[in-house]
Write a protein that holds these residues in place. Structure first.
Motif, short mmCIF file in Angstrom:
data_model
loop_
_atom_site.label_atom_id
_atom_site.label_comp_id
_atom_site.label_asym_id
_atom_site.label_seq_id
_atom_site.Cartn_x
_atom_site.Cartn_y
_atom_site.Cartn_z
N GLU A 185 0.87 -1.10 -0.07
CA GLU A 185 0.10 0.04 0.18
C GLU A 185 0.96 1.16 -0.05
O GLU A 185 0.61 2.24 -0.60
CB GLU A 185 -0.79 0.10 1.34
CG GLU A 185 -1.85 1.29 1.32
CD GLU A 185 -2.19 1.60 2.82
OE1 GLU A 185 -2.83 2.45 3.06
OE2 GLU A 185 -1.60 0.92 3.70
N TYR A 188 2.04 1.72 -3.54
CA TYR A 188 0.82 2.51 -4.35
C TYR A 188 0.59 3.78 -3.93
O TYR A 188 0.41 4.61 -4.97
CB TYR A 188 -0.36 1.64 -3.94
CG TYR A 188 -1.48 1.87 -4.85
CD1 TYR A 188 -1.81 1.38 -5.92
CD2 TYR A 188 -2.49 2.61 -4.25
CE1 TYR A 188 -2.79 1.87 -6.81
CE2 TYR A 188 -3.53 3.29 -4.97
CZ TYR A 188 -3.83 2.56 -6.20
OH TYR A 188 -4.88 2.99 -7.14
N HIS A 189 0.67 4.20 -2.58
CA HIS A 189 0.18 5.62 -2.08
C HIS A 189 1.46 6.44 -2.85
O HIS A 189 0.85 7.67 -3.17
CB HIS A 189 0.59 5.42 -0.42
CG HIS A 189 0.35 6.67 0.15
ND1 HIS A 189 -0.94 6.74 0.63
CD2 HIS A 189 0.86 7.53 0.52
CE1 HIS A 189 -1.16 8.04 1.06
NE2 HIS A 189 -0.05 8.53 1.18
N ALA A 192 1.78 7.15 -7.46
CA ALA A 192 0.39 7.57 -7.79
C ALA A 192 0.58 8.10 -9.26
O ALA A 192 -0.14 7.75 -10.24
CB ALA A 192 -0.24 8.65 -7.15
N PHE A 194 2.73 6.83 -11.45
CA PHE A 194 3.20 5.35 -12.31
C PHE A 194 1.84 4.71 -12.60
O PHE A 194 0.82 4.84 -11.92
CB PHE A 194 4.27 4.75 -11.56
CG PHE A 194 5.40 5.45 -11.66
CD1 PHE A 194 6.38 5.49 -12.57
CD2 PHE A 194 5.54 6.25 -10.31
CE1 PHE A 194 7.48 6.23 -12.33
CE2 PHE A 194 6.92 7.03 -10.38
CZ PHE A 194 7.76 6.94 -11.08
N ILE A 196 0.29 1.55 -11.96
CA ILE A 196 0.24 0.59 -10.90
C ILE A 196 -0.99 -0.33 -10.73
O ILE A 196 -2.09 0.41 -10.62
CB ILE A 196 0.57 1.31 -9.48
CG1 ILE A 196 1.92 2.30 -9.61
CG2 ILE A 196 0.93 0.09 -8.51
CD1 ILE A 196 3.08 1.51 -9.71
N LYS A 197 -0.86 -1.51 -10.81
CA LYS A 197 -1.94 -2.47 -10.66
C LYS A 197 -1.63 -3.22 -9.39
O LYS A 197 -0.54 -3.29 -8.94
CB LYS A 197 -1.98 -3.50 -12.02
CG LYS A 197 -2.59 -2.79 -13.07
CD LYS A 197 -2.99 -4.04 -14.27
CE LYS A 197 -1.72 -4.72 -14.50
NZ LYS A 197 -2.41 -6.10 -15.13
N SER A 198 -2.50 -3.61 -8.87
CA SER A 198 -2.24 -4.69 -7.88
C SER A 198 -2.93 -6.23 -7.88
O SER A 198 -3.97 -6.24 -8.50
CB SER A 198 -2.63 -3.93 -6.55
OG SER A 198 -3.82 -4.00 -6.39
N ASP A 434 -4.27 5.44 -16.74
CA ASP A 434 -5.33 4.95 -16.11
C ASP A 434 -6.42 4.14 -17.08
O ASP A 434 -6.74 3.20 -16.66
CB ASP A 434 -6.40 6.02 -15.70
CG ASP A 434 -5.79 6.44 -14.25
OD1 ASP A 434 -6.39 7.64 -13.82
OD2 ASP A 434 -5.44 5.60 -13.62
N CYS A 437 -6.35 -0.23 -20.87
CA CYS A 437 -6.63 -1.13 -22.00
C CYS A 437 -6.26 -0.41 -23.15
O CYS A 437 -6.29 -0.85 -24.46
CB CYS A 437 -8.16 -1.58 -22.15
SG CYS A 437 -8.67 -2.41 -20.80
N ASP A 482 -6.94 -7.96 -20.88
CA ASP A 482 -6.09 -7.48 -19.77
C ASP A 482 -7.10 -8.24 -18.52
O ASP A 482 -7.92 -7.74 -18.22
CB ASP A 482 -5.95 -6.29 -19.48
CG ASP A 482 -5.54 -5.68 -18.27
OD1 ASP A 482 -5.71 -4.62 -18.28
OD2 ASP A 482 -5.09 -6.71 -17.33
N GLY A 484 -7.90 -8.93 -15.01
CA GLY A 484 -7.50 -8.43 -13.74
C GLY A 484 -8.29 -8.90 -12.49
O GLY A 484 -9.47 -8.99 -12.58
N HIS A 486 -9.29 -8.26 -9.75
CA HIS A 486 -9.61 -7.05 -8.85
C HIS A 486 -10.51 -7.46 -7.61
O HIS A 486 -10.63 -6.73 -6.61
CB HIS A 486 -10.04 -5.83 -9.43
CG HIS A 486 -8.82 -5.30 -10.50
ND1 HIS A 486 -7.84 -4.58 -10.05
CD2 HIS A 486 -8.60 -5.61 -11.80
CE1 HIS A 486 -7.01 -4.42 -11.15
NE2 HIS A 486 -7.64 -5.00 -12.05
#
Lengths: 501, 501
Positions: A185, A188-189, A192, A194, A196-198, A434, A437, A482, A484, A486
């Motif tokens: 986190e 990620y924090h 911002a 870049f 970034i996926k998780s 953002d 895709c 893609d 994800g 999530h």
């Protein structure tokens, strides 16, 4: 009379060092550490460091020898234990200082109450990003160990240095203490800007490496926080798919468990050892920078002795000084310095806000080296980047260091630029991070492809323009998508709010 | 002697009704309600209901007239206010009963402490799914209003009845109290067997209806929780894109604000009213079932009077009885019943666990009708489904009811099966819900545009050249892909942990 005045001034000047040292005060310290030895910050490991610091501070003739610490150790269970203990004893005399708890959710509750009651809290834990906001409920918190966001600075420094732009954060989540969740986190924090996926992995479920690797494909860097065995599983799967050929960067973050990274971390004595060793050639580790100074050696020896004396032999490196042991030791020093200053300025020990303010934005000499606290009361962190430098032997070296105090990224002799260069990659990544895709780009590509197709047909048609019969068949199949996963993260976000909050 | 024994038995039997009523006890009640009138559960609105219940209970000759409630109202700020107040006064006499708080995060902290101290808490709030787990820290919580998960049962009942399989949960999130987040979390929590995606909208940012509608395309049902103006914005955008033609089902969940749904909710007096009315023909609302009984009318009149007397005229329907007003009234009744039973069985008022257990798994007569509490201490909920039944007039009617007590879904005369049948749909949905991406679709569009371009050129060519015969056949396949804007949810999950926890 002027002579007498001058004499008086000299007398006072001569007396000054003595006067400033002449602060005597009893300080009630409440320490929350788990009795459960499974934690790297258990009572058995950390309490000796606190007592060591107490002894040093109270040594005869020292600047802080007038401060008498009454230390009460209480159990912390990483859930609500510390909170309930604090509240149940709060009707009597409230403590002057709280050390710990380390675990995020438990610390949140305790710091909230302590801030409400104006009691300083110093913890070598509470590392999550959320604690950075000290405007309201965490106003009394000082973090004596570098937080996860500080660790993340190492990644932003690397991403800028190597011009990487995208990353997948892969972590396991126990939904209880959530160390890996909070660790990444922090990344990620801070990142911002870049792409970034998780991807969260449940502790109970089997690792679905196929699905994980499918998520990797459109990122450059994979940053992992997981148990050592799972890291190996992912690396082996990536190796089988030839993703360890330099077209991806793999990192794991390992701040506390020295034994699970570096030399031999790939080794299990099974038939996969050779593959793992090769796979680990692509795996780099971010960990805390280790410093050594003579005074620290003595401290280390003492800590080892104390842990052994307590009959605690649970693990290989239980006697070694980790971030928590060091941090809670230094917490005592920092508090003593701040209290001393506050009292010199006429404030009482009960003015937590004043004492806390003296702990922030300062640098002091800790047991392992210089400790630098930022203006927000969080310790600046120094981190090391380790990489496999000998693939035949499978051995690791520190190849770079990141110094949080001044934000510099230092390359060491063992550093090999080649190792950190992405191979077989387009330089340019989609402009809009953002829209994962790449909607605009792909539509445009489609139009161009279609137009070229039409033109080509026309030309072909033109070339063979006789009385032919032309049949054009065309099949398009679905483009790559893609995937994800999530949902897990979402579910997790939802469960988290009360499951452990 | 047998005669004397029989006499004694008769005497005791005759005395029994008197004895059972003969319980006298002082009960300290601590009520947490916001002084801030912007809440539908503010002190001005709810306090009269609690005092009304107190009066009724203490009326001469009643079964509970021996229970003397000392009611202390304290402010709740929906953050930490209630917690701090509870703890600061906890050194003295602890309360016997706590009513409220309503807001999730504040309630979590208060219930945690109350459970630790064995004090029953009854709230018409604390509706989030996380409170359902009463094994540990929320053991003393009784929820007198139907929780969000209970509301979600209405959706599972509908999905099963109409054989829908996929939904997008669209909600706005203030990252503070997070009512809409928790509302749809309940749906997410209960509908694990369906294909559910979610989309969070920040309160600060402008609504990106394009992006939202792109996320809608591969789901059947859209369930929304947002402010009335934003719902209208989404519906208008969907209408412009012809998504309101019956190929999608739209729902909004509106439990507390009666004025923002139903007749005229589409109306703003602007040029979009006509479009909005037509769009809203596809928008159905899930809300609380309203019951009416004679006793309730009297209560309603009294509540209106009290609110007016307090000089509070902030809103159109401030004087009306909402779920919170009703709930906190009934909380007093339920506690009285449970205390009475516990004391009859020889337990004291300080045995919170015993009293709480008597509040669970029972049905009693509340002010608006029967109140049924499940075995977990959560109220079963009855909900209504409203739909526009006259598109010309733009008026709504209740078309179905869901009864939580027995889980039945009841269709009313106004119900129109056609209205709830998805049109122009493949029956089968993609098997793998997690695949997310708009890439395929947009690239496909591009290819089609390009191909059409080429074809047009070819045809032009044909018309001019005349002596050619061209046959063009084309087959497209392509998997439907699901674009997910999950980053917001993730960020949110991360921020949430401490931002308001």
């Amino acid at each position: 009379m002027p002579f007498l005045g001058a004499l008086c001034v000299y007398f006072l000047i001569g007396l000054r060092p003595v006067m400033t040292n002449n602060i005597t005060e009893d300080i009630d310290v409440l320490v929350f550490l788990p009795q459960n030895n499974s934690y790297p910050f258990s009572h058995a490991r950390v309490a000796p460091a606190i007592l060591y610091a107490q002894q040093r501070l109270q040594a005869e003739g020292g600047q802080y020898s007038g401060i008498h610490f009454n230390i009460h150790f209480e159990n912390s269970d990483c859930v609500n234990g510390a909170l309930f203990l604090l509240l149940d004893r709060s009707c009597g005399q409230k403590p002057d200082l709280i050390l710990g708890p380390v675990c995020e959710y438990e610390a949140a509750a305790v710091v909230r109450m302590a801030s409400h009651w104006d009691i300083p809290v110093i913890s070598a834990g509470a590392l999550a990003a959320g604690f950075s906001n000290k405007n309201t409920e965490f106003s009394q918190l000082t973090r004596i160990a570098p937080s996860y966001v500080k660790m993340a600075e190492t990644f932003t420094a690397m991403f800028e240095h190597f011009t990487w732009r995208s990353a997948l954060l892969l972590f396991e989540d126990d939904k209880q203490e959530r160390n890996c969740y909070f660790t990444l986190e922090g990344v990620y924090h801070l990142m911002a800007d870049f792409n970034i996926k998780s991807y969260a992995v449940s502790m109970e479920e089997r690792l679905d490496t196929d699905d994980i690797l499918q998520n990797i494909h459109d990122t450059e860097v994979v940053i992992m926080c997981m148990g050592a065995d799972r890291i190996r599983e992912v690396m082996l799967a990536a190796h089988r798919r030839r993703l360890t050929n330099g077209s991806y960067m793999f990192f794991n973050v390992e701040l506390f468990n020295a034994s699970s990274y570096g030399n031999g971390s790939w080794k299990r004595g099974d038939k996969y050892d050779s593959d793992a060793r090769q796979a680990y050639a692509s795996l780099n580790t971010v960990t805390l920078l280790r410093t050594v100074k003579p005074e620290f050696e003595k401290f280390s020896v003492e800590m080892k002795k104390s842990v052994e004396k307590s009959g605690f032999h649970g693990c290989k490196d239980c006697g070694s000084v980790n971030m928590f042991v060091e941090g809670f030791h230094d917490a005592m020093l920092l508090y003593a310095i701040a209290l001393h200053e506050a009292m010199k300025n006429g404030y009482s020990k009960k003015n937590g806000t004043e004492i806390t303010s003296h702990m922030w934005n300062r640098t002091f000499e800790g047991i392992a080296g210089q400790v630098s606290m930022d203006v927000n009361g969080d310790r600046n962190g120094d981190f090391s980047l380790m990489a496999m430098t000998n693939v035949d032997a499978g051995t690791y070296e520190v190849v770079a260091n990141y110094f949080g105090g001044n934000g510099t990224f230092q390359l060491l002799p063992a550093f090999n630029a080649e190792h950190f260069t992405l191979r077989g990659r387009h330089k340019a990544q989609p402009e809009v991070p953002d829209k994962s895709c790449g909607l605009g780009v792909s539509a445009l590509t489609g139009v161009i492809v279609g137009a070229v197709l039409g033109t080509a047909l026309l030309i072909a048609f033109y070339l063979f323009r006789k009385n032919y019969r032309i049949t054009i068949e065309r099949r398009t199949q679905g483009e790559e998508c893609d995937t994800g996963k999530h949902r897990q993260l979402r579910e997790d976000s939802i469960r988290s709010n009360f499951s452990a909050a």
